[in-house]
Enzyme design. Structure first.
Site, PDB file in Angstrom:
ATOM      1  N   ARG A 261      -0.891 101.360  50.825  1.00  0.00           N
ATOM      2  CA  ARG A 261      -0.739 101.987  51.060  1.00  0.00           C
ATOM      3  C   ARG A 261      -1.103 103.494  51.795  1.00  0.00           C
ATOM      4  O   ARG A 261      -2.557 103.016  51.757  1.00  0.00           O
ATOM      5  CB  ARG A 261       0.932 102.877  50.377  1.00  0.00           C
ATOM      6  CG  ARG A 261       1.532 101.749  49.991  1.00  0.00           C
ATOM      7  CD  ARG A 261       3.079 101.993  50.322  1.00  0.00           C
ATOM      8  NE  ARG A 261       3.878 101.350  49.520  1.00  0.00           N
ATOM      9  CZ  ARG A 261       4.032 100.333  49.903  1.00  0.00           C
ATOM     10  NH1 ARG A 261       4.252  99.733  51.359  1.00  0.00           N
ATOM     11  NH2 ARG A 261       5.814  99.853  49.907  1.00  0.00           N
TER      12      ARG A 261
ATOM     13  N   HIS B 219       5.370  80.772  56.595  1.00  0.00           N
ATOM     14  CA  HIS B 219       6.028  79.398  55.704  1.00  0.00           C
ATOM     15  C   HIS B 219       7.993  80.060  55.779  1.00  0.00           C
ATOM     16  O   HIS B 219       7.661  81.506  55.672  1.00  0.00           O
ATOM     17  CB  HIS B 219       6.098  78.586  53.953  1.00  0.00           C
ATOM     18  CG  HIS B 219       5.924  79.853  53.481  1.00  0.00           C
ATOM     19  ND1 HIS B 219       7.340  80.095  52.832  1.00  0.00           N
ATOM     20  CD2 HIS B 219       4.943  80.462  52.908  1.00  0.00           C
ATOM     21  CE1 HIS B 219       6.626  80.791  51.895  1.00  0.00           C
ATOM     22  NE2 HIS B 219       5.352  81.324  51.842  1.00  0.00           N
TER      23      HIS B 219
ATOM     24  N   THR C 105       0.477  94.165  53.950  1.00  0.00           N
ATOM     25  CA  THR C 105       1.601  93.423  54.321  1.00  0.00           C
ATOM     26  C   THR C 105       1.552  94.087  55.843  1.00  0.00           C
ATOM     27  O   THR C 105       2.518  93.353  56.289  1.00  0.00           O
ATOM     28  CB  THR C 105       2.660  93.470  53.386  1.00  0.00           C
ATOM     29  OG1 THR C 105       2.663  94.940  52.927  1.00  0.00           O
ATOM     30  CG2 THR C 105       2.019  92.898  51.896  1.00  0.00           C
TER      31      THR C 105
ATOM     32  N   GLY D 133     -14.058  94.987  49.978  1.00  0.00           N
ATOM     33  CA  GLY D 133     -13.857  93.708  49.118  1.00  0.00           C
ATOM     34  C   GLY D 133     -12.947  93.035  48.335  1.00  0.00           C
ATOM     35  O   GLY D 133     -11.944  93.934  48.049  1.00  0.00           O
TER      36      GLY D 133
END
Length: 89
Positions: free
Chosen positions: A86, A21, A71, A48
């Site tokens: 990371r 969005h 991300t 998981g």
């Protein structure tokens, strides 16, 4: 679209998000949204409870540790963990 290449393993309760969005409030208020592709390479291992966010590419042979929030793109052969994910090692 979500592309998952052969030999990839995905752990339980993992989530792949392709919907996104706008970041500005006016566009969200107008009901606008978009999609960004997610690609998971060959022989990747997704632990998981992992979350893959819109627009992320996971390279071939990469490992995503359990519970990671991805991300950004993950390089081929890399191991990533954490929130945000990371590289380690």
């Amino acid at each position: 679209p979500v592309h998952i290449v052969a030999m990839t393993q995905i752990g339980p309760m993992s989530q792949i998000f392709a919907a996104d969005h706008p970041r500005d409030a006016a566009s969200r208020d107008a009901g606008l949204e978009n999609g960004q592709p997610v690609t998971i390479g060959r022989n990747a291992w997704i632990g998981g409870n992992v979350m893959l966010l819109p627009g992320v590419t996971v390279g071939d042979n990469a490992i995503i540790g359990a519970g990671a929030v991805v991300t950004r793109d993950v390089a081929p052969g890399a191991t990533v963990v954490g929130n945000p994910a990371r590289p380690i090692g």
